[in-house]
Design an enzyme around this catalytic site. Structure first.
Site, PDB file in Angstrom:
ATOM      1  N   GLY A  40      78.138  27.642  44.970  1.00 34.30           N
ATOM      2  CA  GLY A  40      77.593  28.179  43.645  1.00 34.30           C
ATOM      3  C   GLY A  40      75.986  27.633  43.578  1.00 34.30           C
ATOM      4  NE  ARG A  72      87.254  29.970  43.044  1.00 32.42           N
ATOM      5  CZ  ARG A  72      87.321  30.135  41.973  1.00 32.42           C
ATOM      6  NH1 ARG A  72      88.557  30.099  41.011  1.00 32.42           N
ATOM      7  NH2 ARG A  72      86.269  30.217  41.241  1.00 32.42           N
ATOM      8  CE  LYS A 175      73.443  20.281  29.865  1.00 31.08           C
ATOM      9  NZ  LYS A 175      73.700  21.479  29.649  1.00 31.08           N
ATOM     10  CD  GLU A 243      64.377  26.532  28.817  1.00 31.08           C
ATOM     11  OE1 GLU A 243      64.824  25.932  29.883  1.00 31.08           O
ATOM     12  OE2 GLU A 243      65.042  27.075  28.201  1.00 31.08           O
ATOM     13  CG  HIS A 267      69.525  17.859  28.724  1.00 28.34           C
ATOM     14  ND1 HIS A 267      70.363  17.261  29.293  1.00 28.34           N
ATOM     15  CD2 HIS A 267      69.308  19.153  28.877  1.00 28.34           C
ATOM     16  CE1 HIS A 267      70.823  18.216  30.215  1.00 28.34           C
ATOM     17  NE2 HIS A 267      70.046  19.286  29.854  1.00 28.34           N
ATOM     18  CE  LYS A 353      68.103  28.643  26.830  1.00 31.09           C
ATOM     19  NZ  LYS A 353      67.337  28.464  28.153  1.00 31.09           N
TER      20      LYS A 353
END
Length: 490
Positions: A40, A72, A175, A243, A267, A353
Protein backbone atom coordinates in the site's frame (compact mmCIF):
# COMPACT_ATOMS: atom_id res chain seq x y z
CA UNK A 1 29.16 0.15 5.25
CA UNK A 2 25.90 1.21 6.89
CA UNK A 3 25.60 0.34 10.55
CA UNK A 4 29.33 0.09 11.30
CA UNK A 5 30.65 3.67 11.27
CA UNK A 6 31.88 5.61 14.30
CA UNK A 7 28.92 8.00 14.24
CA UNK A 8 26.58 5.02 14.72
CA UNK A 9 28.65 3.97 17.75
CA UNK A 10 28.42 7.50 19.12
CA UNK A 11 24.65 7.54 18.70
CA UNK A 12 24.36 4.17 20.44
CA UNK A 13 26.48 5.47 23.33
CA UNK A 14 24.24 8.52 23.66
CA UNK A 15 21.15 6.32 23.68
CA UNK A 16 22.67 4.04 26.32
CA UNK A 17 23.02 7.05 28.61
CA UNK A 18 19.46 8.27 27.95
CA UNK A 19 18.04 4.77 28.30
CA UNK A 20 19.63 4.47 31.73
CA UNK A 21 17.98 7.74 32.80
CA UNK A 22 14.58 6.63 31.47
CA UNK A 23 14.96 3.05 32.70
CA UNK A 24 14.56 1.67 29.18
CA UNK A 25 15.91 -1.82 28.50
CA UNK A 26 19.09 -2.00 26.43
CA UNK A 27 18.52 -4.75 23.87
CA UNK A 28 20.53 -6.31 21.11
CA UNK A 29 20.14 -9.39 18.99
CA UNK A 30 17.68 -10.65 16.43
CA UNK A 31 15.02 -8.11 15.32
CA UNK A 32 12.25 -8.77 12.80
CA UNK A 33 10.13 -5.88 11.49
CA UNK A 34 6.94 -6.95 9.72
CA UNK A 35 5.12 -4.36 7.60
CA UNK A 36 1.52 -5.48 7.07
CA UNK A 37 -0.07 -3.77 4.09
CA UNK A 38 3.37 -3.73 2.45
CA UNK A 39 2.05 -3.05 -1.06
CA UNK A 40 0.00 0.00 0.00
CA UNK A 41 0.84 3.69 -0.29
CA UNK A 42 1.55 4.27 3.41
CA UNK A 43 4.10 1.47 3.52
CA UNK A 44 5.82 2.49 0.28
CA UNK A 45 5.88 6.24 0.94
CA UNK A 46 6.47 6.36 4.69
CA UNK A 47 7.25 3.07 6.46
CA UNK A 48 9.92 1.57 4.18
CA UNK A 49 11.70 4.91 3.55
CA UNK A 50 11.80 5.46 7.33
CA UNK A 51 13.31 2.01 7.84
CA UNK A 52 15.87 2.73 5.12
CA UNK A 53 16.96 5.99 6.77
CA UNK A 54 17.37 4.19 10.10
CA UNK A 55 19.50 1.60 8.32
CA UNK A 56 21.54 4.26 6.53
CA UNK A 57 22.31 5.98 9.84
CA UNK A 58 23.32 2.76 11.55
CA UNK A 59 20.33 2.31 13.85
CA UNK A 60 19.35 -0.87 12.01
CA UNK A 61 22.25 -3.19 11.19
CA UNK A 62 22.57 -5.84 8.51
CA UNK A 63 23.35 -8.76 10.75
CA UNK A 64 20.62 -7.99 13.29
CA UNK A 65 17.49 -6.95 11.40
CA UNK A 66 15.12 -8.84 9.12
CA UNK A 67 12.30 -6.96 7.34
CA UNK A 68 9.24 -8.81 6.05
CA UNK A 69 6.48 -7.31 3.95
CA UNK A 70 3.03 -8.94 4.17
CA UNK A 71 0.01 -8.20 1.98
CA UNK A 72 -2.64 -9.88 -0.15
CA UNK A 73 -0.96 -8.87 -3.41
CA UNK A 74 0.82 -11.70 -5.22
CA UNK A 75 4.44 -10.49 -5.36
CA UNK A 76 7.94 -11.92 -5.24
CA UNK A 77 10.66 -10.57 -2.94
CA UNK A 78 12.16 -8.68 -5.88
CA UNK A 79 8.72 -7.42 -6.89
CA UNK A 80 8.28 -5.70 -3.53
CA UNK A 81 11.85 -4.42 -3.58
CA UNK A 82 11.23 -2.86 -6.99
CA UNK A 83 8.16 -1.03 -5.71
CA UNK A 84 10.03 0.30 -2.69
CA UNK A 85 13.17 1.39 -4.57
CA UNK A 86 11.30 4.17 -6.38
CA UNK A 87 10.61 5.90 -3.04
CA UNK A 88 14.21 5.83 -1.77
CA UNK A 89 15.19 9.01 -3.58
CA UNK A 90 18.54 10.75 -3.26
CA UNK A 91 20.02 7.76 -1.48
CA UNK A 92 23.30 5.94 -1.99
CA UNK A 93 22.78 3.13 -4.51
CA UNK A 94 25.12 0.88 -2.55
CA UNK A 95 23.20 1.41 0.69
CA UNK A 96 19.84 1.01 -1.08
CA UNK A 97 20.84 -2.34 -2.57
CA UNK A 98 22.14 -3.57 0.79
CA UNK A 99 18.93 -2.44 2.51
CA UNK A 100 16.64 -4.05 -0.05
CA UNK A 101 18.35 -7.40 0.42
CA UNK A 102 17.10 -7.38 4.02
CA UNK A 103 13.50 -7.41 2.78
CA UNK A 104 11.45 -10.56 2.18
CA UNK A 105 7.82 -10.84 1.13
CA UNK A 106 5.00 -13.14 2.25
CA UNK A 107 1.59 -13.08 0.58
CA UNK A 108 -1.58 -13.95 2.44
CA UNK A 109 -4.98 -12.74 3.58
CA UNK A 110 -5.58 -10.74 6.74
CA UNK A 111 -8.16 -13.03 8.30
CA UNK A 112 -6.96 -16.61 7.77
CA UNK A 113 -4.28 -18.59 9.52
CA UNK A 114 -2.53 -19.98 6.45
CA UNK A 115 -0.80 -16.73 5.51
CA UNK A 116 0.22 -15.96 9.08
CA UNK A 117 1.61 -19.46 9.54
CA UNK A 118 3.83 -18.78 6.51
CA UNK A 119 4.77 -15.43 8.00
CA UNK A 120 5.69 -17.01 11.32
CA UNK A 121 7.81 -19.63 9.54
CA UNK A 122 9.70 -16.88 7.70
CA UNK A 123 10.39 -15.08 10.98
CA UNK A 124 11.28 -18.26 12.90
CA UNK A 125 13.66 -19.50 10.18
CA UNK A 126 15.54 -16.20 10.36
CA UNK A 127 15.69 -16.30 14.16
CA UNK A 128 17.04 -19.85 14.11
CA UNK A 129 19.68 -18.99 11.51
CA UNK A 130 20.68 -15.91 13.47
CA UNK A 131 21.33 -18.10 16.50
CA UNK A 132 21.19 -15.17 18.92
CA UNK A 133 18.72 -16.70 21.37
CA UNK A 134 16.48 -13.62 21.11
CA UNK A 135 13.21 -12.93 19.34
CA UNK A 136 12.17 -9.29 18.97
CA UNK A 137 9.15 -8.91 16.71
CA UNK A 138 7.72 -5.58 15.61
CA UNK A 139 4.49 -5.53 13.56
CA UNK A 140 3.63 -2.29 11.74
CA UNK A 141 -0.02 -2.21 10.66
CA UNK A 142 -0.04 0.02 7.56
CA UNK A 143 -3.67 -0.96 7.14
CA UNK A 144 -7.18 0.48 7.53
CA UNK A 145 -8.45 0.21 11.13
CA UNK A 146 -11.35 -2.01 10.03
CA UNK A 147 -8.95 -4.96 9.73
CA UNK A 148 -7.01 -4.31 12.98
CA UNK A 149 -9.01 -6.80 15.09
CA UNK A 150 -8.66 -9.70 12.65
CA UNK A 151 -4.98 -9.00 11.92
CA UNK A 152 -4.12 -8.63 15.60
CA UNK A 153 -5.93 -11.89 16.35
CA UNK A 154 -3.82 -13.63 13.69
CA UNK A 155 -0.62 -12.13 15.11
CA UNK A 156 -1.61 -13.22 18.61
CA UNK A 157 -2.47 -16.75 17.46
CA UNK A 158 0.40 -17.47 15.08
CA UNK A 159 3.22 -14.91 15.27
CA UNK A 160 4.06 -14.02 18.88
CA UNK A 161 7.66 -14.06 20.04
CA UNK A 162 8.29 -17.54 21.54
CA UNK A 163 8.36 -17.60 25.33
CA UNK A 164 11.43 -19.85 25.13
CA UNK A 165 13.46 -16.95 23.74
CA UNK A 166 14.35 -13.59 25.23
CA UNK A 167 12.48 -10.79 23.49
CA UNK A 168 9.14 -9.13 22.88
CA UNK A 169 6.25 -8.58 20.48
CA UNK A 170 5.12 -4.99 19.73
CA UNK A 171 2.40 -3.72 17.42
CA UNK A 172 2.19 -0.26 15.81
CA UNK A 173 -1.31 0.84 14.78
CA UNK A 174 -2.13 3.89 12.68
CA UNK A 175 -4.94 6.40 13.15
CA UNK A 176 -7.88 6.81 12.92
CA UNK A 177 -8.55 5.01 16.20
CA UNK A 178 -12.31 4.90 15.78
CA UNK A 179 -14.87 7.50 14.65
CA UNK A 180 -16.18 8.50 18.07
CA UNK A 181 -15.94 7.47 21.72
CA UNK A 182 -17.94 4.24 21.40
CA UNK A 183 -16.11 2.95 18.30
CA UNK A 184 -12.72 3.87 19.79
CA UNK A 185 -13.54 2.08 23.03
CA UNK A 186 -14.74 -0.97 21.09
CA UNK A 187 -11.49 -1.06 19.10
CA UNK A 188 -9.44 -0.54 22.28
CA UNK A 189 -11.27 -3.41 23.97
CA UNK A 190 -10.71 -5.74 21.01
CA UNK A 191 -6.98 -4.99 20.91
CA UNK A 192 -6.75 -4.98 24.70
CA UNK A 193 -7.99 -8.56 24.84
CA UNK A 194 -5.07 -9.60 22.64
CA UNK A 195 -2.17 -7.43 23.82
CA UNK A 196 -0.98 -5.66 26.94
CA UNK A 197 -0.84 -1.86 26.84
CA UNK A 198 2.96 -1.91 26.75
CA UNK A 199 2.80 -3.96 23.54
CA UNK A 200 0.54 -1.49 21.68
CA UNK A 201 1.97 1.63 20.04
CA UNK A 202 -0.76 3.94 18.71
CA UNK A 203 1.19 6.15 16.34
CA UNK A 204 0.45 9.82 15.69
CA UNK A 205 3.22 11.05 13.44
CA UNK A 206 2.87 14.63 14.71
CA UNK A 207 4.45 13.46 17.97
CA UNK A 208 7.57 12.56 15.99
CA UNK A 209 8.06 16.02 14.49
CA UNK A 210 11.21 17.83 15.63
CA UNK A 211 9.50 21.01 16.85
CA UNK A 212 6.74 19.08 18.62
CA UNK A 213 9.39 17.09 20.46
CA UNK A 214 11.06 20.38 21.37
CA UNK A 215 7.99 21.66 23.23
CA UNK A 216 8.77 20.06 26.58
CA UNK A 217 12.37 21.25 26.41
CA UNK A 218 11.30 24.80 25.60
CA UNK A 219 8.74 24.90 28.37
CA UNK A 220 10.57 23.20 31.20
CA UNK A 221 14.28 23.77 30.48
CA UNK A 222 14.09 27.55 30.05
CA UNK A 223 13.53 29.82 33.05
CA UNK A 224 12.32 32.52 30.65
CA UNK A 225 9.03 30.73 29.95
CA UNK A 226 8.20 29.33 33.39
CA UNK A 227 6.60 32.52 34.84
CA UNK A 228 4.98 33.55 31.51
CA UNK A 229 3.19 30.32 30.53
CA UNK A 230 -0.15 30.95 32.26
CA UNK A 231 -3.40 32.92 32.25
CA UNK A 232 -1.77 35.98 33.86
CA UNK A 233 0.34 36.62 30.76
CA UNK A 234 -1.14 34.67 27.84
CA UNK A 235 -4.15 36.09 25.99
CA UNK A 236 -4.77 33.13 23.66
CA UNK A 237 -3.02 30.20 22.03
CA UNK A 238 -3.66 29.15 18.43
CA UNK A 239 -2.70 25.75 17.04
CA UNK A 240 -3.09 25.90 13.28
CA UNK A 241 -2.92 23.43 10.40
CA UNK A 242 -3.39 24.76 6.86
CA UNK A 243 -3.18 23.04 3.49
CA UNK A 244 -3.27 24.82 0.14
CA UNK A 245 -4.84 21.88 -1.68
CA UNK A 246 -8.15 20.05 -1.44
CA UNK A 247 -8.94 16.35 -1.16
CA UNK A 248 -7.28 15.63 -4.54
CA UNK A 249 -9.15 12.47 -5.50
CA UNK A 250 -9.57 11.28 -1.90
CA UNK A 251 -12.93 12.97 -1.48
CA UNK A 252 -14.87 9.76 -0.86
CA UNK A 253 -12.46 8.65 1.85
CA UNK A 254 -12.19 12.10 3.43
CA UNK A 255 -15.97 12.52 3.48
CA UNK A 256 -16.24 9.62 5.92
CA UNK A 257 -14.14 11.49 8.46
CA UNK A 258 -13.90 15.24 7.89
CA UNK A 259 -11.23 17.66 9.08
CA UNK A 260 -11.97 17.25 12.82
CA UNK A 261 -11.50 13.48 12.84
CA UNK A 262 -8.66 13.66 10.32
CA UNK A 263 -6.55 16.42 11.89
CA UNK A 264 -7.93 18.19 14.97
CA UNK A 265 -8.95 15.31 17.26
CA UNK A 266 -5.52 13.69 16.94
CA UNK A 267 -2.65 15.80 15.54
CA UNK A 268 -3.64 19.19 16.90
CA UNK A 269 -4.94 17.81 20.17
CA UNK A 270 -1.60 16.09 20.79
CA UNK A 271 0.17 19.42 20.27
CA UNK A 272 -2.38 21.05 22.60
CA UNK A 273 -1.51 18.53 25.32
CA UNK A 274 2.18 19.36 25.19
CA UNK A 275 1.49 23.10 25.19
CA UNK A 276 -1.01 23.02 28.06
CA UNK A 277 0.08 20.14 30.34
CA UNK A 278 1.78 20.56 33.70
CA UNK A 279 5.42 19.65 34.29
CA UNK A 280 5.81 15.87 34.60
CA UNK A 281 7.60 14.27 37.53
CA UNK A 282 10.29 12.99 35.13
CA UNK A 283 10.87 12.18 31.46
CA UNK A 284 9.63 8.62 31.93
CA UNK A 285 6.93 7.90 29.34
CA UNK A 286 4.19 7.17 31.87
CA UNK A 287 4.82 10.40 33.81
CA UNK A 288 4.51 12.45 30.63
CA UNK A 289 1.40 10.61 29.47
CA UNK A 290 -0.18 11.00 32.92
CA UNK A 291 0.04 14.79 32.56
CA UNK A 292 -1.41 14.70 29.06
CA UNK A 293 -4.42 12.78 30.33
CA UNK A 294 -4.93 15.24 33.18
CA UNK A 295 -5.08 18.27 30.90
CA UNK A 296 -7.48 16.50 28.51
CA UNK A 297 -9.76 15.69 31.42
CA UNK A 298 -9.70 19.39 32.40
CA UNK A 299 -11.16 20.58 29.06
CA UNK A 300 -14.69 21.99 29.32
CA UNK A 301 -17.42 20.77 26.92
CA UNK A 302 -17.15 22.53 23.55
CA UNK A 303 -19.77 25.24 22.99
CA UNK A 304 -21.56 25.42 19.63
CA UNK A 305 -21.02 29.19 19.49
CA UNK A 306 -17.25 28.61 19.72
CA UNK A 307 -17.14 26.43 16.61
CA UNK A 308 -16.91 27.54 12.97
CA UNK A 309 -17.19 24.90 10.24
CA UNK A 310 -16.47 25.39 6.57
CA UNK A 311 -16.52 23.50 3.28
CA UNK A 312 -14.62 24.82 0.29
CA UNK A 313 -16.49 25.56 -2.92
CA UNK A 314 -16.03 22.70 -5.38
CA UNK A 315 -15.58 20.01 -2.73
CA UNK A 316 -18.81 18.30 -3.80
CA UNK A 317 -17.77 18.34 -7.48
CA UNK A 318 -15.81 15.17 -6.67
CA UNK A 319 -18.09 12.33 -7.91
CA UNK A 320 -17.20 10.25 -4.81
CA UNK A 321 -18.63 12.93 -2.48
CA UNK A 322 -22.40 12.96 -1.84
CA UNK A 323 -24.25 16.03 -3.17
CA UNK A 324 -25.73 16.73 0.26
CA UNK A 325 -22.45 16.32 2.19
CA UNK A 326 -22.09 18.46 5.32
CA UNK A 327 -18.56 17.19 6.01
CA UNK A 328 -16.33 20.09 7.07
CA UNK A 329 -13.06 20.67 5.22
CA UNK A 330 -12.35 23.52 7.66
CA UNK A 331 -12.95 23.86 11.39
CA UNK A 332 -11.99 26.36 14.06
CA UNK A 333 -12.76 25.22 17.60
CA UNK A 334 -12.15 26.88 20.95
CA UNK A 335 -11.05 24.65 23.81
CA UNK A 336 -11.15 26.00 27.36
CA UNK A 337 -9.17 24.39 30.16
CA UNK A 338 -10.69 24.47 33.62
CA UNK A 339 -7.63 24.66 35.86
CA UNK A 340 -5.55 27.17 37.76
CA UNK A 341 -3.03 27.75 34.97
CA UNK A 342 -5.36 28.26 32.00
CA UNK A 343 -8.77 29.41 33.29
CA UNK A 344 -10.10 32.00 30.81
CA UNK A 345 -7.47 31.44 28.08
CA UNK A 346 -8.94 30.24 24.76
CA UNK A 347 -7.03 27.54 22.88
CA UNK A 348 -8.06 27.90 19.24
CA UNK A 349 -7.54 24.73 17.19
CA UNK A 350 -7.88 25.51 13.51
CA UNK A 351 -7.44 23.24 10.48
CA UNK A 352 -8.49 23.50 6.86
CA UNK A 353 -7.96 22.38 3.29
CA UNK A 354 -7.81 24.44 0.08
CA UNK A 355 -6.60 27.53 1.94
CA UNK A 356 -4.15 30.26 0.90
CA UNK A 357 -1.05 28.70 2.47
CA UNK A 358 0.44 25.44 3.72
CA UNK A 359 1.76 25.42 7.27
CA UNK A 360 1.35 24.07 10.75
CA UNK A 361 2.22 26.30 13.70
CA UNK A 362 1.61 27.21 17.32
CA UNK A 363 1.04 30.89 18.17
CA UNK A 364 1.22 31.94 21.81
CA UNK A 365 -0.13 35.50 21.96
CA UNK A 366 0.64 37.46 25.12
CA UNK A 367 -1.50 40.13 26.74
CA UNK A 368 -1.00 43.86 26.12
CA UNK A 369 1.60 45.68 28.18
CA UNK A 370 -0.19 47.51 31.02
CA UNK A 371 0.40 51.27 31.10
CA UNK A 372 1.79 51.37 27.56
CA UNK A 373 3.83 54.60 27.51
CA UNK A 374 4.96 54.04 23.90
CA UNK A 375 1.40 53.70 22.54
CA UNK A 376 2.45 50.80 20.35
CA UNK A 377 -0.61 48.52 20.62
CA UNK A 378 -1.39 49.05 16.95
CA UNK A 379 1.87 47.29 16.06
CA UNK A 380 0.72 44.07 17.69
CA UNK A 381 1.33 42.11 20.86
CA UNK A 382 4.30 40.01 21.84
CA UNK A 383 3.88 36.62 20.24
CA UNK A 384 5.86 33.39 20.38
CA UNK A 385 5.49 31.34 17.21
CA UNK A 386 6.62 27.75 16.66
CA UNK A 387 6.39 26.69 13.02
CA UNK A 388 6.14 22.90 12.81
CA UNK A 389 6.14 22.71 9.00
CA UNK A 390 7.37 23.58 6.46
CA UNK A 391 10.77 25.17 7.21
CA UNK A 392 10.89 24.48 10.95
CA UNK A 393 11.45 27.62 13.01
CA UNK A 394 10.57 29.44 16.21
CA UNK A 395 10.50 33.19 16.66
CA UNK A 396 9.42 35.80 19.16
CA UNK A 397 7.70 38.99 18.03
CA UNK A 398 8.94 41.96 20.06
CA UNK A 399 8.44 45.73 19.99
CA UNK A 400 11.77 47.52 19.52
CA UNK A 401 13.00 51.03 18.80
CA UNK A 402 13.29 51.78 15.10
CA UNK A 403 16.89 52.79 14.28
CA UNK A 404 17.28 56.56 13.83
CA UNK A 405 17.13 59.85 15.66
CA UNK A 406 13.40 59.69 16.38
CA UNK A 407 11.85 57.69 19.25
CA UNK A 408 9.69 55.46 17.10
CA UNK A 409 8.85 51.80 17.64
CA UNK A 410 8.26 48.85 15.36
CA UNK A 411 7.70 45.14 15.70
CA UNK A 412 10.64 42.85 14.96
CA UNK A 413 11.52 39.20 15.54
CA UNK A 414 14.05 37.10 17.39
CA UNK A 415 14.28 34.27 14.90
CA UNK A 416 15.61 30.69 15.16
CA UNK A 417 15.19 29.14 11.71
CA UNK A 418 16.37 25.55 11.75
CA UNK A 419 17.45 25.66 8.10
CA UNK A 420 19.86 28.48 8.94
CA UNK A 421 21.02 27.48 12.43
CA UNK A 422 21.39 23.74 11.76
CA UNK A 423 22.51 23.70 8.13
CA UNK A 424 24.58 20.55 8.47
CA UNK A 425 22.03 18.62 10.51
CA UNK A 426 19.49 16.32 8.88
CA UNK A 427 16.19 16.65 10.71
CA UNK A 428 14.73 13.13 10.90
CA UNK A 429 11.30 12.33 9.55
CA UNK A 430 8.64 11.67 12.17
CA UNK A 431 8.23 8.00 11.18
CA UNK A 432 11.96 7.34 11.59
CA UNK A 433 11.90 8.60 15.15
CA UNK A 434 8.71 6.79 16.14
CA UNK A 435 9.75 3.43 14.70
CA UNK A 436 13.06 3.74 16.54
CA UNK A 437 11.19 4.60 19.76
CA UNK A 438 9.11 1.43 19.32
CA UNK A 439 12.20 -0.73 18.89
CA UNK A 440 13.61 0.82 22.07
CA UNK A 441 10.37 0.35 23.98
CA UNK A 442 9.86 4.08 24.60
CA UNK A 443 6.12 4.88 24.57
CA UNK A 444 6.49 8.58 25.42
CA UNK A 445 5.42 9.69 21.93
CA UNK A 446 2.52 7.28 21.53
CA UNK A 447 -1.11 7.55 22.59
CA UNK A 448 -2.18 5.60 25.68
CA UNK A 449 -5.64 4.05 25.89
CA UNK A 450 -6.99 6.41 28.58
CA UNK A 451 -5.56 9.37 26.66
CA UNK A 452 -7.40 8.25 23.53
CA UNK A 453 -10.63 7.93 25.51
CA UNK A 454 -10.26 11.42 27.02
CA UNK A 455 -9.64 12.89 23.56
CA UNK A 456 -12.79 11.31 22.11
CA UNK A 457 -14.84 12.45 25.11
CA UNK A 458 -14.02 16.03 24.16
CA UNK A 459 -15.03 15.80 20.50
CA UNK A 460 -17.72 13.11 20.26
CA UNK A 461 -20.72 15.33 21.19
CA UNK A 462 -19.67 17.91 18.60
CA UNK A 463 -19.09 15.26 15.92
CA UNK A 464 -22.49 13.68 16.54
CA UNK A 465 -24.15 17.10 16.17
CA UNK A 466 -22.34 17.64 12.86
CA UNK A 467 -23.27 14.16 11.61
CA UNK A 468 -26.91 14.85 12.54
CA UNK A 469 -26.86 18.15 10.62
CA UNK A 470 -27.32 20.34 13.72
CA UNK A 471 -24.21 22.34 12.82
CA UNK A 472 -23.74 23.38 9.21
CA UNK A 473 -20.53 24.01 7.31
CA UNK A 474 -20.43 27.43 5.62
CA UNK A 475 -18.99 27.79 2.13
CA UNK A 476 -15.59 29.40 1.52
CA UNK A 477 -13.51 30.07 -1.57
CA UNK A 478 -10.51 27.85 -2.33
CA UNK A 479 -7.31 29.82 -1.84
CA UNK A 480 -8.80 32.02 0.87
CA UNK A 481 -8.16 32.16 4.63
CA UNK A 482 -11.31 30.12 5.17
CA UNK A 483 -14.70 31.31 6.47
CA UNK A 484 -14.54 34.92 7.64
CA UNK A 485 -16.50 33.89 10.76
CA UNK A 486 -13.40 32.02 11.97
CA UNK A 487 -11.41 35.27 12.22
CA UNK A 488 -13.89 36.54 14.79
CA UNK A 489 -13.57 33.47 17.02
CA UNK A 490 -11.58 33.98 20.22
Amino acid sequence: MAGTDSSASSRQSSFNSLAKDLELPLEQGCLTIVVLGASGDLAKKKTFPALYHLFEQGFLQSGEVHIVGYARTNLSDDGLRGRIRAYLKGASEEHVSEFLQLIKYVSGSYDSGEGFEKLNKEISDYEMSNNSGSSRRLFYLALPPSVYPSVCKMIRTYCMSPTSRFGWTRVIVEKPFGRDLDSAEELSSQLGELFEEDQLYRIDHYLGKELVQNLLVLRFANRLFLPLWNRDNVDNIQIVFREDFGTDGRGGYFDQYGIIRDIIQNHLLQVFCLVAMEKPVSLKPEHIRDEKVKVLQSVNPIKDEEVVLGQYQGYKDDPTVPDDSNTPTFASIVLRVHNERWEGVPFILKAGKALNSRKAEIRVQFKDVPGDIFKCKKQGRNEFVIRLQPSEAMYMKLTVKKPGLEMATEQSELDLSYGMRYQDVKIPEAYERLILDTIRGDQQHFVRRDELKAAWQIFTPLLHDIDAGKLKAVSYKPGSRGPKEADELS
